[in-house]
Enzyme design. Structure first.
Site, PDB file in Angstrom:
ATOM      1  N   LYS A 104       0.859  -1.191   0.000  1.00 36.51           N
ATOM      2  CA  LYS A 104       0.000   0.000   0.000  1.00 36.51           C
ATOM      3  C   LYS A 104       0.884   1.225   0.000  1.00 36.51           C
ATOM      4  CE  LYS A 104      -3.872   2.212   0.292  1.00 36.51           C
ATOM      5  NZ  LYS A 104      -3.443   2.908  -0.959  1.00 36.51           N
ATOM      6  N   GLN A 125       7.229   3.779   3.931  1.00 37.88           N
ATOM      7  CA  GLN A 125       5.813   3.391   3.976  1.00 37.88           C
ATOM      8  C   GLN A 125       5.599   2.114   4.793  1.00 37.88           C
ATOM      9  OE1 GLN A 125       3.955   5.570   1.527  1.00 37.88           O
ATOM     10  NE2 GLN A 125       2.257   5.128   2.891  1.00 37.88           N
ATOM     11  N   LYS A 128       5.405   3.356   8.417  1.00 35.41           N
ATOM     12  CA  LYS A 128       4.258   4.253   8.562  1.00 35.41           C
ATOM     13  C   LYS A 128       2.956   3.442   8.575  1.00 35.41           C
ATOM     14  CE  LYS A 128       4.092   7.570   5.508  1.00 35.41           C
ATOM     15  NZ  LYS A 128       3.750   8.507   4.405  1.00 35.41           N
ATOM     16  N   LYS A 140       5.242   1.701  -3.035  1.00 31.29           N
ATOM     17  CA  LYS A 140       5.239   3.081  -3.579  1.00 31.29           C
ATOM     18  C   LYS A 140       5.523   2.991  -5.071  1.00 31.29           C
ATOM     19  CE  LYS A 140       4.763   7.350  -2.163  1.00 31.29           C
ATOM     20  NZ  LYS A 140       4.049   7.873  -0.979  1.00 31.29           N
ATOM     21  N   GLY A 179      -2.590   8.307  -4.285  1.00 36.00           N
ATOM     22  CA  GLY A 179      -1.915   9.501  -4.793  1.00 36.00           C
ATOM     23  C   GLY A 179      -0.689   9.884  -3.987  1.00 36.00           C
ATOM     24  N   ASP A 180       0.050  10.817  -4.516  1.00 40.59           N
ATOM     25  CA  ASP A 180       1.187  11.462  -3.850  1.00 40.59           C
ATOM     26  C   ASP A 180       1.428  12.724  -4.675  1.00 40.59           C
ATOM     27  OD1 ASP A 180       3.379  10.724  -1.640  1.00 40.59           O
ATOM     28  OD2 ASP A 180       4.471  11.648  -3.280  1.00 40.59           O
ATOM     29  N   THR A 224      -4.449  13.692   5.190  1.00 42.50           N
ATOM     30  CA  THR A 224      -3.033  13.828   5.549  1.00 42.50           C
ATOM     31  C   THR A 224      -2.792  15.136   6.300  1.00 42.50           C
ATOM     32  OG1 THR A 224      -2.542  12.631   3.515  1.00 42.50           O
ATOM     33  CG2 THR A 224      -0.678  13.625   4.676  1.00 42.50           C
ATOM     34  N   ASN A 255      -2.016  19.245  -1.790  1.00 41.03           N
ATOM     35  CA  ASN A 255      -3.052  18.578  -1.006  1.00 41.03           C
ATOM     36  C   ASN A 255      -2.751  18.586   0.494  1.00 41.03           C
ATOM     37  OD1 ASN A 255      -3.675  15.549   0.198  1.00 41.03           O
ATOM     38  ND2 ASN A 255      -5.426  16.547  -0.749  1.00 41.03           N
ATOM     39  N   SER A 392      -6.846   5.880   3.691  1.00 37.59           N
ATOM     40  CA  SER A 392      -6.844   4.982   2.526  1.00 37.59           C
ATOM     41  C   SER A 392      -7.260   3.571   2.943  1.00 37.59           C
ATOM     42  CB  SER A 392      -5.453   4.925   1.885  1.00 37.59           C
ATOM     43  OG  SER A 392      -5.274   5.990   0.983  1.00 37.59           O
TER      44      SER A 392
HETATM   45  P1  NDP Z   1       0.869  17.918  -4.272  1.00 36.03           P
HETATM   46  O1  NDP Z   1       1.299  17.535  -5.629  1.00 36.03           O
HETATM   47  O2  NDP Z   1      -0.575  18.141  -4.018  1.00 36.03           O
HETATM   48  O3  NDP Z   1       1.644  19.221  -3.791  1.00 36.03           O
HETATM   49  C1  NDP Z   1       3.022  19.260  -3.711  1.00 36.03           C
HETATM   50  C2  NDP Z   1       3.457  20.630  -3.234  1.00 36.03           C
HETATM   51  O4  NDP Z   1       4.852  20.586  -2.921  1.00 36.03           O
HETATM   52  C3  NDP Z   1       3.290  21.706  -4.300  1.00 36.03           C
HETATM   53  O5  NDP Z   1       3.066  22.929  -3.675  1.00 36.03           O
HETATM   54  C4  NDP Z   1       4.652  21.675  -4.997  1.00 36.03           C
HETATM   55  O6  NDP Z   1       4.992  22.889  -5.658  1.00 36.03           O
HETATM   56  C5  NDP Z   1       5.581  21.435  -3.844  1.00 36.03           C
HETATM   57  N1  NDP Z   1       6.773  20.698  -4.327  1.00 36.03           N
HETATM   58  C6  NDP Z   1       6.803  19.463  -4.863  1.00 36.03           C
HETATM   59  N2  NDP Z   1       8.049  19.121  -5.229  1.00 36.03           N
HETATM   60  C7  NDP Z   1       8.819  20.169  -4.928  1.00 36.03           C
HETATM   61  C8  NDP Z   1      10.195  20.420  -5.063  1.00 36.03           C
HETATM   62  N3  NDP Z   1      11.050  19.507  -5.593  1.00 36.03           N
HETATM   63  N4  NDP Z   1      10.646  21.614  -4.611  1.00 36.03           N
HETATM   64  C9  NDP Z   1       9.799  22.530  -4.060  1.00 36.03           C
HETATM   65  N5  NDP Z   1       8.474  22.339  -3.918  1.00 36.03           N
HETATM   66  C10 NDP Z   1       7.995  21.175  -4.337  1.00 36.03           C
HETATM   67  O7  NDP Z   1       1.447  16.764  -3.299  1.00 36.03           O
HETATM   68  P2  NDP Z   1       0.989  16.362  -1.839  1.00 36.03           P
HETATM   69  O8  NDP Z   1       0.518  17.536  -1.092  1.00 36.03           O
HETATM   70  O9  NDP Z   1       0.123  15.177  -1.955  1.00 36.03           O
HETATM   71  O10 NDP Z   1       2.378  15.847  -1.215  1.00 36.03           O
HETATM   72  C11 NDP Z   1       3.263  16.694  -0.508  1.00 36.03           C
HETATM   73  C12 NDP Z   1       4.158  15.861   0.379  1.00 36.03           C
HETATM   74  O11 NDP Z   1       3.364  15.101   1.304  1.00 36.03           O
HETATM   75  C13 NDP Z   1       5.027  14.825  -0.339  1.00 36.03           C
HETATM   76  O12 NDP Z   1       6.245  14.676   0.350  1.00 36.03           O
HETATM   77  C14 NDP Z   1       4.212  13.550  -0.206  1.00 36.03           C
HETATM   78  O13 NDP Z   1       5.014  12.399  -0.315  1.00 36.03           O
HETATM   79  C15 NDP Z   1       3.681  13.715   1.203  1.00 36.03           C
HETATM   80  N6  NDP Z   1       2.510  12.933   1.565  1.00 36.03           N
HETATM   81  C16 NDP Z   1       1.381  12.966   0.803  1.00 36.03           C
HETATM   82  C17 NDP Z   1       0.281  12.237   1.185  1.00 36.03           C
HETATM   83  C18 NDP Z   1      -1.004  12.284   0.432  1.00 36.03           C
HETATM   84  O14 NDP Z   1      -1.936  11.627   0.843  1.00 36.03           O
HETATM   85  N7  NDP Z   1      -1.122  13.041  -0.640  1.00 36.03           N
HETATM   86  C19 NDP Z   1       0.305  11.369   2.376  1.00 36.03           C
HETATM   87  C20 NDP Z   1       1.521  11.474   3.145  1.00 36.03           C
HETATM   88  C21 NDP Z   1       2.569  12.221   2.719  1.00 36.03           C
HETATM   89  P3  NDP Z   1       4.888  22.958  -7.274  1.00 36.03           P
HETATM   90  O15 NDP Z   1       3.438  23.019  -7.576  1.00 36.03           O
HETATM   91  O16 NDP Z   1       5.620  24.205  -7.631  1.00 36.03           O
HETATM   92  O17 NDP Z   1       5.549  21.730  -7.796  1.00 36.03           O
HETATM   93  O1  2IT Z   2       3.035   8.971   1.572  1.00 33.08           O
HETATM   94  C1  2IT Z   2       1.883   8.519   1.752  1.00 33.08           C
HETATM   95  O2  2IT Z   2       1.561   7.971   2.819  1.00 33.08           O
HETATM   96  C2  2IT Z   2       0.909   8.679   0.677  1.00 33.08           C
HETATM   97  N1  2IT Z   2       1.217   9.275  -0.349  1.00 33.08           N
HETATM   98  C3  2IT Z   2      -0.464   8.086   0.812  1.00 33.08           C
HETATM   99  C4  2IT Z   2      -0.446   6.614   0.525  1.00 33.08           C
HETATM  100  C5  2IT Z   2      -1.800   5.964   0.455  1.00 33.08           C
HETATM  101  O3  2IT Z   2      -1.812   4.779   0.078  1.00 33.08           O
HETATM  102  O4  2IT Z   2      -2.810   6.581   0.763  1.00 33.08           O
END
Ligand code: NDP
Ligand code: 2IT
Length: 460
Positions: A104, A125, A128, A140, A179-180, A224, A255, A392
């Site tokens: 997952k 993961q 976590k 992943k 997603g991520d 998240t 997100n 999830s």
């Molecule tokens: P999104 O794609 O929704 O948003 C990502 C954000 O981070 C954007 O603002 C983006 O800016 C910025 N960003 C991404 N890459 C870079 C980079 N290399 N340098 C600077 N800014 C960057 O992703 P999420 O919000 O889903 O994910 C954000 C973080 O949270 C990640 O580390 C992800 O692994 C983690 N995460 C996500 C989960 C989920 O359920 N979605 C769960 C747990 C953790 P820009 O638009 O300019 O690229």
């Molecule tokens: O980093 C993370 O935990 C995620 N991007 C969410 C993973 C999931 O299966 O919901």
């Protein structure tokens, strides 16, 4: 006869030697995979006291086994762009560990995605997912595809091509992506449609993070970000603090960031800054969420647009400067290694009280040391951002039972989960002599369940 103290000392030495030896092998075997090696280092260093106390893990060579993915898939993704030209990207899925449940974990679409990035995320993961208390293994995936500037048609053709390969390797009881970065409900929807077509069955539980109309869970979008704030609320409580009246800085504006901002604001904090990869905005009156959602969720535009509606706010180019803003609570929610030692020192010098990792591995090892050495409340990613994958797992449960839950039910279960993760991490840290160090606590609590399940299943 050896005294008890001496025996303990010998066990500790053995554990340290074992960790050192296995880590050397990891570095040799995975040369150049810097992100993966960094993630392994953090976990291994935490595990020494567990290995010293329970030699069975050394006898069973658990560390050698746990750092080796059960499977790493790498595949070509060809697709046709809007000009009729064939484009080629690389797709990945790492099926890291299935000891406690089907693999997952999310899918990331970003040009920086490599095998190392996917492996570090997959490795994290495992622990976590174990911490959530749900029966889910670690996985992943993703691609170096860059969604920025792509039309809806291009996104659809790319994701369909991605799934045309991936579908053979996943399933509701096998591997369940979500997603991520760069992958939200739209992309999951297109992938679900393609999976359904290829499989010839409506297997809702094959993907999570689906839109609510196609079997998604209410509150998964919020999970998240909300979860990170719930977790940090517990940490703040341990020092008699709360979010109320605190100044908060959140990096990113995707997100995780948006819903961390929403919940922190709801709890009385003023979130004064957020960012994207181009720059950051500073709004001392507090980020206006309606504007932020309009720019990022509806419009998919740059954060610099914010100052057009709020001229009193300031926009500064180069997002990394965000950590120079004085705050009580910092929530890095963008990407890995966004806080290095200089930024960590700056945050500490400016009086930060707590740091909560909404992103995966946003702090370097040196930054983490800086926070811990200065007695800053530090919520590590595996624990603090586990709310997304926890919900999830709730989505999978709803899909299996075919009974949807209300927003309030999911949110209440999320809140309870984050409290449990906090308490289990605190308990593990205390039990092994590292009170207040939740990096160690979360790693240990996550590890023990997986390691025991691996041993229970024999050498497979
Ligand atoms: P999104 O794609 O929704 O948003 C990502 C954000 O981070 C954007 O603002 C983006 O800016 C910025 N960003 C991404 N890459 C870079 C980079 N290399 N340098 C600077 N800014 C960057 O992703 P999420 O919000 O889903 O994910 C954000 C973080 O949270 C990640 O580390 C992800 O692994 C983690 N995460 C996500 C989960 C989920 O359920 N979605 C769960 C747990 C953790 P820009 O638009 O300019 O690229
Ligand atoms: O980093 C993370 O935990 C995620 N991007 C969410 C993973 C999931 O299966 O919901």
């Amino acid at each position: 006869m050896m005294t008890l103290e001496k025996t303990k000392h010998t066990h500790l030495q053995k554990a340290e030697e074992y960790v050192r030896d296995v880590f050397e092998t990891v570095k040799e075997r995975n040369a150049h995979e810097t992100e993966f090696i960094q993630a392994v280092k953090e976990v291994f260093d935490s595990l020494v006291p567990v290995l010293a106390k329970h030699p069975k893990y050394i006898e069973q060579n658990i560390l050698e086994r746990i750092v080796e993915p059960e499977r790493l898939l790498s595949f070509r993704v060809s697709w046709v762009d809007d000009h009729g030209k064939v484009q080629v990207n690389r797709g990945y899925r790492v099926q890291f560990n299935s000891a406690i449940g089907p693999y997952k974990g999310g899918l990331r679409f970003h040009p920086t995605v490599t095998a190392s990035v996917v492996k570090f995320l997959g490795f994290e993961q495992i622990f976590k997912n174990s911490l959530t208390g749900q029966p889910i293994g670690g996985g992943k995936g993703g691609s170096d595809f860059d969604p920025k500037g792509k039309s809806d048609g291009e996104i659809m053709r790319f994701t369909q091509s991605f799934m045309t390969e991936l579908w053979k390797h996943i399933g509701p009881d096998v591997d369940v992506p979500a997603g991520d970065i760069g992958v939200g409900a739209r992309e999951i929807g297109y992938m679900f449609g393609q999976y359904k077509k290829l499989k010839g069955a409506y297997e809702a539980g094959v993907l999570t993070g689906k839109g609510v109309g196609v079997g998604g869970s209410l509150a998964r979008t919020e999970a998240t970000g909300y979860g990170t704030v719930y977790f940090m609320e517990e940490m703040l409580k341990s020092r008699g603090l709360s979010f109320d009246g605190q100044t908060v800085v959140v990096s990113g504006s995707g997100n995780v960031s948006i819903y961390a901002i929403e919940k922190a604001t709801e709890l009385g904090a003023t979130v004064v800054a957020c960012s994207d990869s181009d720059g950051y905005i500073y709004d001392k009156e507090g980020i206006n969420l309606d504007t932020l959602k309009k720019i990022k969720e509806a419009g998919n535009e740059r954060i610099s647009e914010y100052v057009k509606e709020h001229p009193h706010a300031e926009y500064t180019e180069d997002g990394s400067g965000i950590w120079s803003i004085p705050c009580d609570v910092a929530l890095p929610c963008a990407t890995q290694n966004e806080i290095g030692e200089p930024s960590a020192k700056l945050l500490v010098a400016n009086g930060v009280k707590a740091v909560g990792e909404g992103a995966n591995m946003p702090s370097t090892l040196e930054a983490i040391d800086t926070f811990l050495n200065n007695d800053i409340l530090f919520g590590p990613a595996k624990a603090a951002n586990a709310g997304g994958v926890a919900v999830s797992a709730f989505e999978m449960a709803q899909n299996s039972s075919r009974v949807p839950w209300t927003f309030e039910e999911v949110d209440a279960k999320l809140h309870e989960t984050m409290k449990n993760i906090y308490q289990n991490s605190v308990n593990a840290a205390e039990e092994y002599g590292f009170a207040n160090n939740l990096v160690v606590g979360a790693n240990i609590a996550g590890f023990i369940k997986v390691a025991d399940a691996m041993i229970a299943q024999g050498v497979i």
